[in-house]
Design a protein around this motif. Structure first.
Motif, mmCIF file in Angstrom:
data_model
loop_
_atom_site.group_PDB
_atom_site.id
_atom_site.type_symbol
_atom_site.label_atom_id
_atom_site.label_comp_id
_atom_site.label_asym_id
_atom_site.label_seq_id
_atom_site.Cartn_x
_atom_site.Cartn_y
_atom_site.Cartn_z
ATOM 1 N N ILE A 38 0.833 -1.199 0.000
ATOM 2 C CA ILE A 38 0.000 0.000 0.000
ATOM 3 C C ILE A 38 0.871 1.254 0.000
ATOM 4 O O ILE A 38 0.581 2.233 -0.695
ATOM 5 N N THR A 39 1.954 1.242 0.784
ATOM 6 C CA THR A 39 2.869 2.384 0.824
ATOM 7 C C THR A 39 3.511 2.613 -0.538
ATOM 8 O O THR A 39 3.684 3.757 -0.969
ATOM 9 N N ALA A 40 3.844 1.524 -1.224
ATOM 10 C CA ALA A 40 4.398 1.649 -2.576
ATOM 11 C C ALA A 40 3.381 2.291 -3.509
ATOM 12 O O ALA A 40 3.747 3.074 -4.404
ATOM 13 N N GLN A 41 2.094 2.000 -3.313
ATOM 14 C CA GLN A 41 1.060 2.634 -4.118
ATOM 15 C C GLN A 41 0.994 4.138 -3.844
ATOM 16 O O GLN A 41 0.732 4.928 -4.747
ATOM 17 N N VAL A 42 1.218 4.522 -2.590
ATOM 18 C CA VAL A 42 1.268 5.956 -2.258
ATOM 19 C C VAL A 42 2.417 6.618 -2.999
ATOM 20 O O VAL A 42 2.299 7.735 -3.513
ATOM 21 N N VAL A 43 3.554 5.919 -3.076
ATOM 22 C CA VAL A 43 4.715 6.437 -3.812
ATOM 23 C C VAL A 43 4.343 6.697 -5.269
ATOM 24 O O VAL A 43 4.731 7.706 -5.857
ATOM 25 N N LEU A 236 1.918 9.110 5.975
ATOM 26 C CA LEU A 236 2.479 8.700 4.686
ATOM 27 C C LEU A 236 1.972 9.592 3.550
ATOM 28 O O LEU A 236 2.748 9.962 2.658
ATOM 29 N N HIS A 237 0.691 9.951 3.584
ATOM 30 C CA HIS A 237 0.171 10.813 2.526
ATOM 31 C C HIS A 237 0.717 12.241 2.641
ATOM 32 O O HIS A 237 0.927 12.918 1.632
ATOM 33 N N THR A 238 0.966 12.702 3.867
ATOM 34 C CA THR A 238 1.596 14.010 4.058
ATOM 35 C C THR A 238 3.015 13.995 3.505
ATOM 36 O O THR A 238 3.442 14.932 2.824
ATOM 37 N N LEU A 239 3.728 12.935 3.791
ATOM 38 C CA LEU A 239 5.108 12.814 3.324
ATOM 39 C C LEU A 239 5.171 12.791 1.798
ATOM 40 O O LEU A 239 6.127 13.315 1.200
ATOM 41 N N ALA A 240 4.150 12.230 1.156
ATOM 42 C CA ALA A 240 4.148 12.130 -0.314
ATOM 43 C C ALA A 240 4.184 13.498 -0.978
ATOM 44 O O ALA A 240 4.681 13.633 -2.104
ATOM 45 N N GLY A 241 3.671 14.530 -0.288
ATOM 46 C CA GLY A 241 3.638 15.857 -0.874
ATOM 47 C C GLY A 241 4.839 16.714 -0.551
ATOM 48 O O GLY A 241 4.883 17.892 -0.941
ATOM 49 N N GLU A 242 5.819 16.170 0.162
ATOM 50 C CA GLU A 242 6.995 16.941 0.569
ATOM 51 C C GLU A 242 8.180 16.673 -0.357
ATOM 52 O O GLU A 242 8.238 15.622 -1.010
ATOM 53 N N PRO A 243 9.125 17.636 -0.425
ATOM 54 C CA PRO A 243 10.360 17.388 -1.190
ATOM 55 C C PRO A 243 11.060 16.141 -0.647
ATOM 56 O O PRO A 243 11.131 15.935 0.563
ATOM 57 N N TYR A 244 11.532 15.322 -1.525
ATOM 58 C CA TYR A 244 12.189 14.058 -1.188
ATOM 59 C C TYR A 244 11.228 13.079 -0.506
ATOM 60 O O TYR A 244 11.650 12.023 -0.020
ATOM 61 N N GLY A 245 9.921 13.413 -0.468
ATOM 62 C CA GLY A 245 8.951 12.539 0.179
ATOM 63 C C GLY A 245 8.846 11.191 -0.487
ATOM 64 O O GLY A 245 8.721 10.162 0.190
ATOM 65 N N VAL A 246 8.894 11.177 -1.811
ATOM 66 C CA VAL A 246 8.781 9.917 -2.541
ATOM 67 C C VAL A 246 9.937 8.986 -2.185
ATOM 68 O O VAL A 246 9.752 7.775 -1.985
ATOM 69 N N PHE A 247 11.140 9.566 -2.060
ATOM 70 C CA PHE A 247 12.312 8.762 -1.691
ATOM 71 C C PHE A 247 12.128 8.159 -0.302
ATOM 72 O O PHE A 247 12.355 6.951 -0.097
ATOM 73 N N LEU A 248 11.678 8.987 0.665
ATOM 74 C CA LEU A 248 11.489 8.488 2.024
ATOM 75 C C LEU A 248 10.366 7.449 2.088
ATOM 76 O O LEU A 248 10.467 6.459 2.821
ATOM 77 N N LEU A 249 9.319 7.662 1.309
ATOM 78 C CA LEU A 249 8.236 6.683 1.266
ATOM 79 C C LEU A 249 8.731 5.341 0.722
ATOM 80 O O LEU A 249 8.321 4.279 1.203
#
Length: 271
Positions: A38-43, A236-249
């Motif tokens: 599911i987290t990968a889907q958020v990415v 996780l959804h908040t992190l997706a919208g941040e710089p480098y968020g995709v990498f951390l996700l």
């Protein structure tokens, strides 16, 4: 040793309880593998599922044999919870330092609570009733606490507590102290290395997720805004919208997957 402790130890050492608990740990690991998916889907920006353990239960519910699998999962999680209750009561006797042993027993108690909560959530899904959005529930709880006298202080204290837990979990991965709880000698050489690597990745990734939740709760405390709080899904959804968020996700998704695989190994080799 008192009568109650002797009884608890006899129950814990019962082969049926041991098997049930280890099978339950496998189901606990399955939820984290699904959570990694599911987290990968958020990415990838394509996640309609709640990105937490309840979302993983939702994934199970969506399969052809969903209700049956959910009931089996619930039984497994309750068995896991029982095992963790016994570990909290009389476990970790191989740990020499009393303070460290108490810390591990507290961790087992928290896992028991998680197992019970997820077990009941699985039953709700199996019976066709949704268990609700965890982020909304946490926001409502945060709002109630903020409304209390010294509410911001209390929410801030919770944030600090979550961040401390995150540090402990990450440290456990970095120092590989999770190996203390496993009979590593029972595992073949190649498997030992695999468990070591997945365990480190898993505990560190799980700790990072906790850290993000702690930061969100802290921000809610500082701004007195419950909508900035939330559970793992919100984090996780908040992190997706941040710089480098995709990498951390991506790192967290890998961590969840590693922790799930670690649970499979721990089910076999846990002391």
């Amino acid at each position: 040793m008192g009568t109650a402790q002797r009884t608890a130890r006899e129950v814990n050492e019962n082969p049926v309880v041991q098997v049930a608990g280890r099978v339950g740990m496998v189901f606990y690991g399955i939820l984290y593998v699904l959570l990694a998916f599911i987290t990968a889907q958020v990415v990838l920006g394509d996640s309609g599922e709640q990105a937490d353990q309840k979302g993983a239960l939702g994934q199970i519910a969506s399969t052809s044999f969903g209700p049956f699998l959910l009931w089996v999962t619930a039984i497994g999680l309750f068995a896991f919870a029982l095992w963790q209750v016994l570990e909290a009561a009389i476990g970790y006797t191989w740990i020499g330092k009393k303070r460290k042993r108490v810390g591990k027993r507290i961790g087992a108690a928290s896992r028991a609570i998680t197992g019970v909560i997820l077990g009941f959530a699985a039953i709700k899904y199996a019976s066709g009733s949704s268990s609700g959005d965890s982020s909304e529930q946490q926001q409502e709880l945060t709002a109630q606490v903020l409304a209390l006298p010294a509410g911001q202080f209390l929410v801030g204290a919770v944030a600090i507590g979550v961040l401390v837990i995150a540090f402990i979990v990450i440290r456990k991965g970095v120092k590989k102290s999770f190996e203390e709880d496993l009979n590593m000698g029972e595992l073949p050489g190649g498997t030992r290395k695999f468990v070591e690597r997945t365990g480190r990745i898993g505990w560190i990734g799980k700790g990072l997720a906790y850290a993000i939740i702690g930061l969100l709760v802290g921000i809610a405390a500082v701004n007195a805004d419950p909508e900035q709080s939330g559970g793992l899904d919100k984090a996780l959804h908040t992190l997706a919208g941040e710089p480098y968020g995709v990498f951390l996700l991506a790192v967290i998704a890998l961590g969840f997957f590693g922790f799930g695989i670690y649970c499979f190994a721990a089910a076999r080799a846990h002391k």
